[in-house]
Design an enzyme around this catalytic site. Structure first.
Site, PDB file in Angstrom:
ATOM      1  CG  ASP A  38     -30.510 -21.634 -30.260  1.00 55.98           C
ATOM      2  OD1 ASP A  38     -30.187 -20.519 -29.813  1.00 55.98           O
ATOM      3  OD2 ASP A  38     -31.180 -22.461 -29.604  1.00 55.98           O
ATOM      4  CB  SER A  39     -29.728 -16.010 -32.025  1.00 56.63           C
ATOM      5  OG  SER A  39     -28.342 -16.088 -32.301  1.00 56.63           O
ATOM      6  CG  ASP A  96     -26.443 -21.930 -28.980  1.00 58.12           C
ATOM      7  OD1 ASP A  96     -25.869 -22.079 -27.884  1.00 58.12           O
ATOM      8  OD2 ASP A  96     -27.170 -20.959 -29.248  1.00 58.12           O
ATOM      9  CE  LYS A 102     -25.077 -20.021 -25.980  1.00 55.37           C
ATOM     10  NZ  LYS A 102     -26.522 -20.335 -25.886  1.00 55.37           N
ATOM     11  CD  GLU A 148     -31.224 -21.749 -24.551  1.00 59.63           C
ATOM     12  OE1 GLU A 148     -32.382 -21.954 -24.102  1.00 59.63           O
ATOM     13  OE2 GLU A 148     -30.994 -21.034 -25.535  1.00 59.63           O
ATOM     14  CD  GLU A 170     -30.342 -14.342 -23.714  1.00 59.31           C
ATOM     15  OE1 GLU A 170     -29.773 -15.419 -23.999  1.00 59.31           O
ATOM     16  OE2 GLU A 170     -31.089 -13.723 -24.500  1.00 59.31           O
TER      17      GLU A 170
HETATM   18  O1  KIV Z   1     -28.288 -18.123 -29.655  1.00 61.22           O
HETATM   19  C1  KIV Z   1     -27.578 -17.182 -29.294  1.00 61.22           C
HETATM   20  O2  KIV Z   1     -27.148 -16.342 -30.105  1.00 61.22           O
HETATM   21  C2  KIV Z   1     -27.253 -17.068 -27.882  1.00 61.22           C
HETATM   22  C3  KIV Z   1     -26.609 -15.820 -27.405  1.00 61.22           C
HETATM   23  C4  KIV Z   1     -27.495 -14.652 -27.545  1.00 61.22           C
HETATM   24  C5  KIV Z   1     -26.082 -15.955 -26.033  1.00 61.22           C
HETATM   25  O3  KIV Z   1     -27.530 -17.957 -27.148  1.00 61.22           O
END
Ligand code: KIV
Length: 265
Positions: free
Chosen positions: A49-50, A88, A117, A119, A182
């Site tokens: 989600d970056s 994510d 993934k 958090e 992280e």
């Molecule tokens: O959103 C993302 O790209 C991430 C990574 C930096 C681990 O969570």
């Protein structure tokens, strides 16, 4: 013709840790970048989600929606033949209830991801367990969790060793197959890695993790928004891109492009 490389699977992550092989993970958000990363031989591609920052231009990942993650995940999946694709879950698509987490996570598998993934540590363990019960492989994420930016007061290194180890244990006990760590000091990341039997994937967490992950745009020098200390730039494609496009614009203006070889006659 050489046989195609075998697909990286979820169990392969545990096997890599047992062998002591480091795992290389990179983010990607579209077909072309995913294909390039896959051809480069990474073990997993994270549709992070970056993308809220490096694709959409937001200051945080909080505005990213589930529908946007599904769209980008589907684009990435079409470019990948070998790497494990992990998607994510964005902010507020899993925090409400374990039931919501299963629905959101399942929708990522429906568009082709092999795992999701999410958090958080102890507080999110129920959601992880519910996904795992539904046969949805989960990668956890503890430490500097960008979706918690307001609670943390910014994107800050996390240093509460006791809580971080508790969070990591909770994620592993809930059935996650791997854990992103992280923005934590290297000694704490080493303690987390030693405390768990699942592989840890570090970003700004030092060398002791079982693997590393970097954001595509950071690794290639494509993003200047901010540059954390832990980023290593392996190329400066930002400068290369600006130079190439400047040259193109200049040739158009001078009438040098298109040349004879670019014409249909
Ligand atoms: O959103 C993302 O790209 C991430 C990574 C930096 C681990 O969570």
């Amino acid at each position: 013709m050489p046989a195609p490389a075998p697909r990286v699977t979820v169990p392969e992550f545990a096997a890599a840790r047992s062998r002591g092989d480091k795992l290389a993970v990179v983010t990607a958000y579209d077909y072309t970048s995913a294909k390039l990363a896959d051809e480069a031989g990474v073990d997993a591609i994270l549709v992070g989600d970056s993308l809220g920052m490096v694709i959409q231009g937001h200051a945080t990942p909080l505005p990213v929606t589930l529908a946007q993650m599904q769209y980008h995940t589907a684009c990435v999946v079409r470019g990948v033949t070998r790497a494990l694709v992990v998607a994510d879950l964005p902010f507020l698509s899993y925090q409400v209830s374990p039931r919501q987490a299963v629905r959101s996570a399942g929708s990522m598998l429906k568009v082709g991801a092999a795992a999701v993934k999410l958090e958080g540590g102890e507080r999110i363990a129920d959601a992880i367990a519910a996904c795992v019960r539904a046969d949805i492989p989960v990668m956890g994420h503890v430490g500097l969790t960008p979706q918690s930016v307001h609670r943390m007061g910014g994107f800050k290194v996390q240093r509460d060793a006791e809580q971080l180890v508790k969070d990591a244990r909770a994620v592993a006990d809930a059935g996650a197959f791997a854990l992103v760590v992280e923005g934590v000091p290297s000694d704490i990341a080493a303690a987390i890695t030693a405390a768990l039997s699942i592989p840890t994937i570090g970003i700004g967490a030092g060398p002791s993790c079982d693997g590393q992950v970097l954001v595509y745009h950071d690794l290639l020098g494509l993003f200047d928004g901010f540059r954390p200390k832990f980023v290593k730039r392996y190329a400066d494609l930002g400068t290369a891109t600006r130079t190439a496009i400047r040259e193109y614009a200049d040739e158009v203006r001078r009438g040098a492009f298109p040349a004879a070889e670019h014409e249909f006659r």
